[in-house]
Design an enzyme around this catalytic site. Structure first.
Site, PDB file in Angstrom:
ATOM      1  N   TRP A   1       0.838  -1.204   0.000  1.00 40.30           N
ATOM      2  CA  TRP A   1       0.000   0.000   0.000  1.00 40.30           C
ATOM      3  C   TRP A   1       0.877   1.260   0.000  1.00 40.30           C
ATOM      4  CZ3 TRP A   1      -0.408   4.069   3.491  1.00 40.30           C
ATOM      5  CH2 TRP A   1      -1.502   4.922   3.328  1.00 40.30           C
ATOM      6  N   HIS A   2       2.033   1.163   0.679  1.00 41.76           N
ATOM      7  CA  HIS A   2       2.903   2.345   0.761  1.00 41.76           C
ATOM      8  C   HIS A   2       3.597   2.655  -0.551  1.00 41.76           C
ATOM      9  CE1 HIS A   2       2.364   1.864   5.101  1.00 41.76           C
ATOM     10  NE2 HIS A   2       2.725   3.134   5.179  1.00 41.76           N
ATOM     11  N   GLY A   3       3.744   1.667  -1.417  1.00 36.60           N
ATOM     12  CA  GLY A   3       4.398   1.948  -2.686  1.00 36.60           C
ATOM     13  C   GLY A   3       4.538   0.683  -3.515  1.00 36.60           C
TER      14      GLY A   3
ATOM     15  N   PHE B   1       2.669   8.139  -0.977  1.00 37.03           N
ATOM     16  CA  PHE B   1       2.084   6.801  -0.824  1.00 37.03           C
ATOM     17  C   PHE B   1       0.651   6.738  -1.326  1.00 37.03           C
ATOM     18  CE2 PHE B   1       5.186   6.996   2.773  1.00 37.03           C
ATOM     19  CZ  PHE B   1       6.178   6.448   2.014  1.00 37.03           C
TER      20      PHE B   1
END
Lengths: 517, 450
Positions: free
Chosen positions: A318-320, A517
């Protein structure tokens, strides 16, 4: 538009507050006004994606209305899938295509797609809304109310990921904000600005000096590697803490209390506690809408560990869209599994675990584990991250700057016996970096959090009712200097100074880390 | 009015309430708080802005200097792009010096070597900048006023480019990179369509950064504190960086160490970078554009090659750059001839460029002509200016006018000098000894003024 920018602090925020005041007696007009301000805030960055935001709001509003009237699984799945397809296309399509291409040896390239700002946040918010509509959400909202819930500018760009159950009652009964709201909001915002613009940006060069320099990554010796990694650990801590404070503070000026998102995570004594304190609204979302639907801890340890790993891997992703983020998630998933295993095996040591020494050891272990994981979070490639981790465990030896050793006289000869030699790094930078790390450590482990400091005045949504107060994390490990804000002359002086230093730091604008993000 | 009574059940807060009555606050208490914060913020901001304008650490405003308070501007040299963009348009300068850091540190606009008829002069040298940046700054000046003379220092090292860079870029500077974008935004362009709109926000940003910023405040405080330091760096109102900061380095490390560090840097640069085809070189194109601009605007221009110390000439030879160095000189001389101007060559072996470097243990001696191998002192800059502007040419000559016709024989002479120098001074001695020709004597170094 960044919170730490002149245009936000001196233009949008005051104008939005003035409009909110003028329209205080007209509920509908105020909602439209705040919605307009939020959309302007979003469009300032890149107006191209405003239609996308509006479309996704409209789509989810109508799907939600349908689910509320007739809860069918097919519609829910279609709605959630559409949201996931959207984020999948913009955020992950390139990553997936590149990996397929590298596996198949194909040279096709998906092309670079600009990531619409905040897509990860507003998508999750709306998936939760659809799921709750399906489960029988009792209330009906106007389109403008729903639009404001999704796009309210203090939380739109980088969270907190608000839940409609927290926001909608506040939006629907939106009252005129009081001087108390403005004082509390201003104070929290000023503290957040200081954390971001002064502390996080101040220590950032020492982290960048390592992570942005391929040669430094490759040859970093133990002390230099740790300095760079700790600098990043404190940078992201104060960056995210500062951002969360600014979001909560800005919303509070309008009388709206956002949920807590950050509460002394480096005082955690376990990884699961870390995730109850770091990015709290994301952790909550992942728990409620991923971990528990996967089965949670209901079907034995093996399934529980599998669910933990899946949740953290997806949390990392989800962050990248990158393997470094996947590995970061995997590390945290692994940490959680180890922690639960340890807790299971040491049940009989509950008295030992209460001792100060054990708690110190637990806090230090958690902190160090988190720092190792940050390396993968920050590094631009797996190779670089592995090089830095190698440096942290001493594979490149130990060295100190010549300039420093020269001043240590006889001690430097003793150090040489232990294989600690000189290097050409700047002695001034080395000492400055240690000073920053030491200073910020004192703030982390001595001072109260912003919410503790403001706790008498409902500094976040959780403080508004007894049931939610009881779920707040405790102060965490370590002493806390019991500072408490009141609207006194002394605090107005100090907060003015804090605000001034924050404003003076705006001249060099930098982006929040969580914006990507 | 009591706020937040609903929290009374919370044990922690209940306890706090029992001990502290202030838990109940009124709206009027908070209105007073907001008023005080607003007042103090305004007052403090005005104080900071006033202090920063008075000290003017970046020479943004051109405020008069006060001895013991703001006379020296050690922090302006860190903001040289901004300081000189504003400084050069505060006066109608007759002569403009253009080039990179060698010009910035080497040519003093108040030099006695520059005849009065060419004064006032301004040093627009931009550290790390190639001729494309010099051209942009010259356009910026011309929008304000037309100088009568330009002195342009050209640098072979600017032509070399990083292997990954496209041929459209000059060697040492990533032109129009993100980092340099404020510079391009603040400079006025001769292109009428770009004249005002892009510059105004940047000028506003510069004004804010120079008055209401934490770095300006800390630099103002440091400026005041450093006034009594005997080796404080300074930028003059005419844009000259005196290079005094080198004295601190020499005192702590010795000049041999500075030579060693810079030689290693130049050696790396020569080995790692590539020499592009000259017709594709952005640096060469920028030189031509600058010559064309001067010719069109009827501005006299003197072009010169920098007097590299013999250590750098040795590095050029050792890294197989010598032929390229000669080709570059030939190309520049051709361009100068095309635009009816002269090229002065100072990069050869003479008693200045072969000045002896103090021994490594010597931390007191300061060389007469050089700070380190790449940067000559203004003492040599004075001689250079005198050479360029002395119509009688009675002074000892450290520079030679060259043309495409005279270049081959001149280059042959330099090759002979090089052979003599390198055979007389093997590499191991190069950092600590100068060239002793039969016709010249080593020039004694000055001592540090204690």
């Amino acid at each position: 538009m960044l919170f730490n920018s002149y245009e936000f602090i001196f233009l949008l925020l005051p104008i939005a507050l003035i409009g909110n005041r003028i329209l205080s007696e007209n509920y509908s007009a105020r909602i439209v006004w705040l919605l307009s301000c939020s959309l302007f805030f979003y469009a300032w960055w890149n107006p191209v994606y405003l239609p996308l935001l509006l479309s996704t709001i409209a789509f989810n509003y109508f799907v939600g209305a349908h689910l509320r009237a007739k809860p069918t699984k097919l519609v829910l799945v279609a709605g959630v899938a559409t949201n996931l397809a959207l984020i999948g296309y913009f955020k992950y399509a390139g990553f997936i295509a590149d990996n397929i291409a590298s596996l198949t040896g194909s040279e096709t390239h998906f092309g670079d797609i600009a990531l619409p700002l905040a897509i990860s946040f507003f998508t999750f918010q709306q998936i939760a809304y659809l799921a709750d509509c399906y489960s029988g959400l009792p209330q009906r909202y106007r389109p403008t109310e729903y639009g404001l819930f999704v796009s309210f500018f203090p939380q739109l760009i980088a969270g907190p990921i608000v839940h409609h159950a927290e926001m909608m009652p506040q939006i629907k009964s939106i009252r005129r904000s009081t001087a108390v709201d403005k004082s509390v909001g201003l104070t929290i915002f000023a503290l957040g600005l200081f954390k971001k613009a002064v502390l996080a940006d101040g220590i950032a060069p020492y982290a960048n000096g390592l992570f942005d320099d391929p040669q430094a990554c490759q040859s970093a010796t133990l002390v230099h590697a740790w300095i760079g990694v700790l600098a990043y650990g404190f940078q992201i801590y104060f960056d995210f803490s500062g951002y969360s404070d600014m979001a909560i503070g800005a919303a509070r000026m309008f009388g709206i209390k956002l949920p807590l998102n950050f509460f002394a995570p480096y005082r955690s004594e376990s990884i699961s506690e870390f995730w109850r304190r770091w990015h709290m609204t994301l952790s909550r979302f992942l728990r409620d809408y991923l971990y528990i639907p996967l089965g949670g801890n209901r079907r034995g340890n093996a399934r529980r560990y599998r669910n933990l790993m899946i949740t953290m891997l997806l949390g990392g992703l989800w962050h990248g869209a990158g393997w470094t983020f996947v590995l970061w998630g995997a590390l945290h998933g692994g940490y959680l599994v180890i922690q639960h295993g340890w807790s299971h095996q040491t049940k009989q040591l509950s008295r030992v675990k209460q001792t100060w020494v054990y708690r110190l050891f637990a806090c230090a272990t958690t902190f160090i584990a988190v720092q190792f994981a940050w390396v993968y979070f920050r590094a631009t490639s797996l190779e670089t991250a592995n090089q830095i981790v190698g440096g942290m465990i001493g594979s490149n030896g130990i060295s100190l700057p010549h300039a420093l050793l020269n001043r240590l006289g006889g001690i430097s000869r003793q150090l040489a016996i232990f294989g600690i030699n000189g290097d050409s790094a700047s002695g001034t930078n080395f000492v400055m970096a240690l000073g920053w790390i030491g200073g910020l450590s004192l703030i982390v482990w001595l001072l109260p959090t912003t919410q503790s400091f403001m706790r008498r005045f409902q500094p976040a949504w959780e403080y508004t009712s007894q049931s939610t107060i009881s779920r707040l994390p405790d102060a965490g490990f370590g002493p806390v200097i019991p500072l408490t804000w009141t609207p006194s002359l002394a605090w107005s002086l100090l907060i003015s100074l804090v605000a001034l230093v924050g404003i003076l730091s705006l001249a060099e604008v930098s982006e929040f880390l969580y914006f990507q993000f | 009015m009591t706020a937040y009574g609903e929290l009374k059940k919370d044990a922690d807060l209940e306890e706090a309430m029992a001990r502290r009555i202030e838990f109940s606050i009124s709206d009027s208490d908070c209105r007073g708080y907001l008023y005080r914060v607003a007042m103090m913020l305004t007052l403090l901001s005005l104080l900071v802005a006033g202090f920063n304008v008075a000290i003017d650490p970046y020479l943004r405003f051109g405020i008069p200097r006060y001895t013991g308070f703001s006379f020296f501007k050690p922090k302006a040299i860190r903001q040289v792009r901004m300081a000189k963009a504003y400084g050069v348009v505060r006066n109608e300068y007759k002569t403009i010096f253009l080039g990179n850091s060698r010009v910035d540190i080497g040519l003093d606009p108040d030099s006695e070597g520059l005849p009065d008829a060419f004064k006032p002069a301004y040093n627009l040298g931009q550290p790390g900048g190639g001729t494309e940046i010099a051209l942009a700054y010259l356009e910026h000046v011309i929008v304000h006023h037309k100088p009568s003379t330009v002195v342009l220092g050209v640098d072979f090292l600017n032509v070399l480019r990083k292997p990954g860079d496209s041929g459209q870029r000059s060697g040492t500077v990533a032109i129009k990179s993100t980092d340099e974008s404020p510079m391009w935004a603040r400079l006025r362009s001769l292109d009428e369509t770009k004249k005002f709109a892009p510059g105004f926000p940047q000028r506003l940003t510069d004004a804010t950064a120079s008055t209401l910023s934490l770095s300006a405040l800390s630099d103002s405080i440091l400026t005041v504190l450093l006034q009594s330091n005997p080796y404080v760096a300074n930028m003059t109102d005419a844009g000259f960086n005196s290079g005094e900061a080198f004295r601190n380095l020499i005192r702590s490390e010795g000049q041999a160490s500075l030579f060693e560090q810079k030689n290693a840097e130049y050696d790396d640069k020569c080995r790692e970078r590539i020499f592009p085809p000259l017709e594709e070189s952005q640096e060469i194109r920028a030189i031509e554009s600058l010559l064309r601009l001067c010719k069109r605007r009827e501005i006299r221009i003197e072009v010169y090659t920098h007097p590299y110390h013999a250590d750098i000439l040795r590095i050029l030879n050792a890294t197989d750059r010598w032929v390229e160095f000669e080709n570059w000189k030939l190309k520049v001389s051709q361009l100068c001839q095309d635009y009816d101007t002269r090229l002065w060559d100072f990069s050869w072996y003479n008693d200045s460029t072969t000045e002896a470097v103090p021994v490594p243990s010597d931390r007191e001696t300061v060389m007469r002509w050089y700070w380190e191998s790449g940067h000559y002192r203004s003492t040599l800059g004075d001689e250079l200016l005198e050479t360029l502007f002395d119509s009688t040419q009675k002074k000892r000559s450290i520079g030679k006018v060259v043309s495409p016709e005279t270049m081959p024989s001149w280059l042959e002479q330099i090759r002979d000098q090089r052979r003599a120098y390198e055979s007389a001074r093997p590499k191991s001695e190069s950092n600590t000894s100068g060239y002793l020709s039969t016709s010249t004597q080593p020039i004694p170094s000055t001592r540090i003024i204690q």
